[in-house]
Write a protein that holds these residues in place. Structure first.
Motif, PDB file in Angstrom:
ATOM      1  N   SER A 106      10.226  -5.916   3.426  1.00  0.00           N
ATOM      2  CA  SER A 106       9.745  -6.376   4.723  1.00  0.00           C
ATOM      3  C   SER A 106       9.289  -5.160   5.526  1.00  0.00           C
ATOM      4  O   SER A 106       9.564  -4.024   5.155  1.00  0.00           O
ATOM      5  N   GLY A 107       8.583  -5.415   6.578  1.00  0.00           N
ATOM      6  CA  GLY A 107       8.126  -4.332   7.434  1.00  0.00           C
ATOM      7  C   GLY A 107       6.796  -3.753   6.991  1.00  0.00           C
ATOM      8  O   GLY A 107       6.120  -4.298   6.127  1.00  0.00           O
ATOM      9  N   ILE A 108       6.443  -2.650   7.593  1.00  0.00           N
ATOM     10  CA  ILE A 108       5.149  -2.011   7.338  1.00  0.00           C
ATOM     11  C   ILE A 108       5.103  -1.476   5.912  1.00  0.00           C
ATOM     12  O   ILE A 108       6.060  -0.885   5.422  1.00  0.00           O
ATOM     13  N   SER A 109       3.966  -1.689   5.258  1.00  0.00           N
ATOM     14  CA  SER A 109       3.761  -1.254   3.872  1.00  0.00           C
ATOM     15  C   SER A 109       3.161   0.145   3.842  1.00  0.00           C
ATOM     16  O   SER A 109       1.943   0.307   3.793  1.00  0.00           O
ATOM     17  N   TYR A 110       4.010   1.149   3.876  1.00  0.00           N
ATOM     18  CA  TYR A 110       3.513   2.516   3.785  1.00  0.00           C
ATOM     19  C   TYR A 110       3.309   2.885   2.319  1.00  0.00           C
ATOM     20  O   TYR A 110       4.187   2.658   1.474  1.00  0.00           O
ATOM     21  N   THR A 111       2.170   3.480   2.012  1.00  0.00           N
ATOM     22  CA  THR A 111       1.848   3.884   0.644  1.00  0.00           C
ATOM     23  C   THR A 111       2.887   4.856   0.111  1.00  0.00           C
ATOM     24  O   THR A 111       3.254   4.791  -1.064  1.00  0.00           O
ATOM     25  N   TYR A 112       3.379   5.750   0.953  1.00  0.00           N
ATOM     26  CA  TYR A 112       4.395   6.703   0.516  1.00  0.00           C
ATOM     27  C   TYR A 112       5.603   5.976  -0.090  1.00  0.00           C
ATOM     28  O   TYR A 112       6.076   6.319  -1.166  1.00  0.00           O
ATOM     29  N   ASP A 113       6.097   4.951   0.610  1.00  0.00           N
ATOM     30  CA  ASP A 113       7.273   4.216   0.136  1.00  0.00           C
ATOM     31  C   ASP A 113       6.974   3.501  -1.181  1.00  0.00           C
ATOM     32  O   ASP A 113       7.796   3.507  -2.099  1.00  0.00           O
ATOM     33  N   THR A 114       5.794   2.903  -1.262  1.00  0.00           N
ATOM     34  CA  THR A 114       5.410   2.171  -2.468  1.00  0.00           C
ATOM     35  C   THR A 114       5.312   3.100  -3.665  1.00  0.00           C
ATOM     36  O   THR A 114       5.886   2.829  -4.733  1.00  0.00           O
ATOM     37  N   VAL A 115       4.591   4.195  -3.514  1.00  0.00           N
ATOM     38  CA  VAL A 115       4.404   5.131  -4.628  1.00  0.00           C
ATOM     39  C   VAL A 115       5.729   5.758  -5.031  1.00  0.00           C
ATOM     40  O   VAL A 115       6.031   5.880  -6.224  1.00  0.00           O
ATOM     41  N   ASN A 116       6.533   6.131  -4.066  1.00  0.00           N
ATOM     42  CA  ASN A 116       7.834   6.728  -4.361  1.00  0.00           C
ATOM     43  C   ASN A 116       8.697   5.761  -5.187  1.00  0.00           C
ATOM     44  O   ASN A 116       9.317   6.148  -6.179  1.00  0.00           O
TER      45      ASN A 116
END
Length: 187
Positions: A79-89
Motif C-alpha cells: 500500500s502507499g506510494i509506489s517508489y521505484t527504489y522500494d520495488t527494485v530493492n
C-alpha cells in the motif's frame, strides 16, 4: 545471470505503445524477459481512478500473446506510494540471479533528478531511456538509450476516445478493448 526489463506505469489502460517499447528494448538489449509493473500509487502523477484489479487484468490481456512478457503485481501487494527504489530493492532480494533494467520514456529521463533515492537506485538498476516526442534523453545520470519507432499514443488519448465515443482500433490490443467495453471503463 538473467537480464530482465522492468516497465512500470499505471497502465490505465495498457496500449500498443507500451508493448512496442517493451519489445524494442527486449530485442535491443538481448533481455530474457520484460516484466510489466503496474503502479499502485505513482509518486509523480495522480493516482488512477481505475481500480488495481482492472489495470492488472488489462495488462495481462495486453501481453498474453508474448511469451517473454509477464506482469509483476509487486507494487499492488504494497500500500502507499509506489517508489521505484522500494520495488527494485525488493525484486533484487527475491531474484538474486537477475540483473534489472528499468525502462522509462524521455519525459521520465528528464525527471530522474527528482526521483526518490535516485543515487541509491542507480546502484541497483540500469535505466533504459526511450525517446518520446518533445523530450530529449538528457540527464546527468548514466542511462542506456534505445531508439524505438515513434508511435504517438497515450493512455489519456485512449481514455478520451472511449469517453467521447471515438475509435481505439489499432491503439489497443483487442482483448484490452473488449475488456474495457465489457466493464464500462472510461465512460
Amino acid at each position: 545471470m538473467r537480464k530482465v526489463g522492468l516497465l512500470g506505469g499505471t497502465f490505465d489502460p495498457p496500449h500498443i505503445g507500451h508493448l512496442l517499447v517493451a519489445e524494442e528494448v527486449f530485442q535491443a538489449l538481448g533481455l530474457d524477459e520484460v516484466w510489466f509493473v503496474p503502479s499502485h500509487d505513482p509518486p509523480h502523477k495522480e493516482a488512477s481512478n481505475t481500480n488495481v484489479e482492472h489495470r492488472v487484468e488489462m495488462t495481462q490481456l495486453a501481453i498474453k500473446s508474448n511469451p517473454h512478457f509477464s506482469v509483476s503485481a509487486i507494487e499492488m501487494e504494497r500500500s502507499g506510494i509506489s517508489y521505484t527504489y522500494d520495488t527494485v530493492n525488493e525484486l533484487i532480494q527475491q531474484f538474486e540471479d537477475t540483473v534489472f533494467y528499468f525502462i522509462i520514456g524521455g519525459d521520465q529521463v528528464e525527471y530522474l533528478p527528482k526521483w526518490h533515492r535516485i543515487d541509491e537506485l542507480l546502484e541497483l538498476v540500469t535505466f533504459v531511456g526511450v525517446k518520446r516526442r518533445g523530450h530529449e534523453l538528457k540527464t546527468p545520470y548514466p542511462i542506456e538509450k534505445v531508439d524505438i519507432p515513434m508511435f504517438e499514443v497515450s493512455s489519456t488519448l485512449v481514455r478520451d476516445r472511449f469517453k467521447f465515443g471515438g475509435s481505439t482500433k489499432y491503439l489497443l490490443p483487442e482483448g484490452v478493448e473488449s475488456y474495457i467495453k465489457e466493464h464500462n471503463l472510461y465512460e
